[in-house]
Design an enzyme around this catalytic site. Sequence first.
Site, PDB file in Angstrom:
ATOM      1  N   ARG A  69      -6.693 -10.299  12.370  1.00 47.20           N
ATOM      2  CA  ARG A  69      -5.298  -9.852  12.188  1.00 47.20           C
ATOM      3  C   ARG A  69      -4.946  -9.489  10.741  1.00 47.20           C
ATOM      4  NH1 ARG A  69      -5.075 -13.294  15.930  1.00 47.20           N
ATOM      5  NH2 ARG A  69      -7.136 -13.879  15.225  1.00 47.20           N
ATOM      6  N   THR A  70      -5.495 -10.200   9.768  1.00 47.52           N
ATOM      7  CA  THR A  70      -5.140  -9.829   8.386  1.00 47.52           C
ATOM      8  C   THR A  70      -5.705  -8.455   8.063  1.00 47.52           C
ATOM      9  OG1 THR A  70      -5.266 -12.172   7.844  1.00 47.52           O
ATOM     10  CG2 THR A  70      -5.098 -10.651   5.997  1.00 47.52           C
ATOM     11  N   LYS A  98     -28.150  -5.124  -4.070  1.00 49.54           N
ATOM     12  CA  LYS A  98     -29.083  -4.670  -5.126  1.00 49.54           C
ATOM     13  C   LYS A  98     -28.854  -5.446  -6.419  1.00 49.54           C
ATOM     14  CE  LYS A  98     -28.222  -0.112  -3.373  1.00 49.54           C
ATOM     15  NZ  LYS A  98     -27.502   1.097  -3.788  1.00 49.54           N
ATOM     16  N   ARG A 119     -10.595 -10.300   0.829  1.00 49.88           N
ATOM     17  CA  ARG A 119     -10.749 -11.632   1.417  1.00 49.88           C
ATOM     18  C   ARG A 119     -12.171 -12.107   1.132  1.00 49.88           C
ATOM     19  NH1 ARG A 119      -9.525 -13.868   7.458  1.00 49.88           N
ATOM     20  NH2 ARG A 119      -7.436 -13.863   6.575  1.00 49.88           N
ATOM     21  N   HIS A 152      -3.651 -18.233   0.957  1.00 54.38           N
ATOM     22  CA  HIS A 152      -3.476 -17.066   1.831  1.00 54.38           C
ATOM     23  C   HIS A 152      -2.018 -16.634   1.654  1.00 54.38           C
ATOM     24  CE1 HIS A 152      -4.095 -14.241   4.929  1.00 54.38           C
ATOM     25  NE2 HIS A 152      -4.568 -15.002   5.890  1.00 54.38           N
TER      26      HIS A 152
HETATM   27  N1   CP Z   1      -4.220 -15.561  10.289  1.00 53.57           N
HETATM   28  C1   CP Z   1      -5.341 -14.962   9.842  1.00 53.57           C
HETATM   29  O1   CP Z   1      -5.630 -14.949   8.636  1.00 53.57           O
HETATM   30  O2   CP Z   1      -6.092 -14.397  10.840  1.00 53.57           O
HETATM   31  P1   CP Z   1      -7.451 -13.589  10.631  1.00 53.57           P
HETATM   32  O3   CP Z   1      -8.470 -14.582  10.098  1.00 53.57           O
HETATM   33  O4   CP Z   1      -7.814 -13.053  11.986  1.00 53.57           O
HETATM   34  O5   CP Z   1      -7.206 -12.521   9.628  1.00 53.57           O
END
Ligand code: CP
Length: 340
Positions: A69-70, A98, A119, A152
């Site tokens: 979702r993120t 590399k 991420r 997050h």
């Molecule tokens: N809530 C959330 O971060 O979901 P994802 O890990 O699917 O991005």
Amino acid sequence: MPDNPRDLTEYIMFHIVDTSIFDRPVLDDLCELTTLVRTIAKSPEGARCLQQLAPTKRAMLYFTQPSTRTFLSMNNACHILGIRTSEIRNAAVSSEVKGETFEDSLRTFSSYVDLIIMRTNEAGYAARGAALMDSIPRPVPIINAGSGADQHPTQALLDIYTLERSFENSGGISGKTIGMMGDLKRGRTVRSLARLMRHYEGVKLVFIAPDAFAMEPDIKAFLAEQGIPFEETGRLHEALPELDAIYVTRVQSEHDVDDESSAVNLAPFTIGTDELGLLKQSAVVMHPLPRGPEVAIEVDQDPRAMYWRQERNGMWMRVALIAKIFGLDQEIRALATRID
Ligand code: CP
């Protein structure tokens, strides 16, 4: 920040590394912008106008830790504003194999795009990326889309938006008792959200977790320092009647070193129909998703289940955030007055 914290017209956002950059006026501003964007996007004309806001901008999604979702909500948030996106979702297909360093990789991305959304499995990389950008001639903003078990921040924003909307007829988040349950030790969403509670008066937190997954001392010290009351308990049924919201999280077994999660009994930390019976009718059940067994499927049918709306709110909040970074908020406000 400008001297007058209510005057946000001059306030520019750049890197979003952690929640410390948000104060209450900024949170309120982002929530308002989120509602405006989602309202504008309801009509085809509004959606087309939003797409005209940033068609010359490009964003890079650098996600070396799995995400559904993120990743999708960030990607679609960019597209809603007309921003084109490119992606790397696995370091094994980049020149990192590399031997290219993280810093050189990021600097390379910044040569091609206007925004990096990233991420990582490990904590601290978004901060490293932001520090690097601040040291080069053509810096681009970094958005932390999840850094290890640490932070997050954009999830915390969408959680604030969801809580504020859920309580819009009962005074908002202020004064509410909010439970956080599950793997609080390694759950970055609850760590970020707990920190934002300092901007809301009279909030009380209840941490519901087995000892092995208790909230970390740094967050508890932060709350104590900020004067935010919190309790810790392993007894969900006793805690439920008091709560205005329960924020459930899954076990973060991806951070296990030696399969330690499998030794923890999480059965007493689940929400099903019995638990709904103990929860106020006005309360909400939230979850950052993806879920494991900690929220039963039957809960989805209950009007208090807020997690699917929470997930969708994430896309609109991320549109608002990206718009703010690119200074498009005044154009969005102007659009909102023009489009019914
Ligand atoms: N809530 C959330 O971060 O979901 P994802 O890990 O699917 O991005």
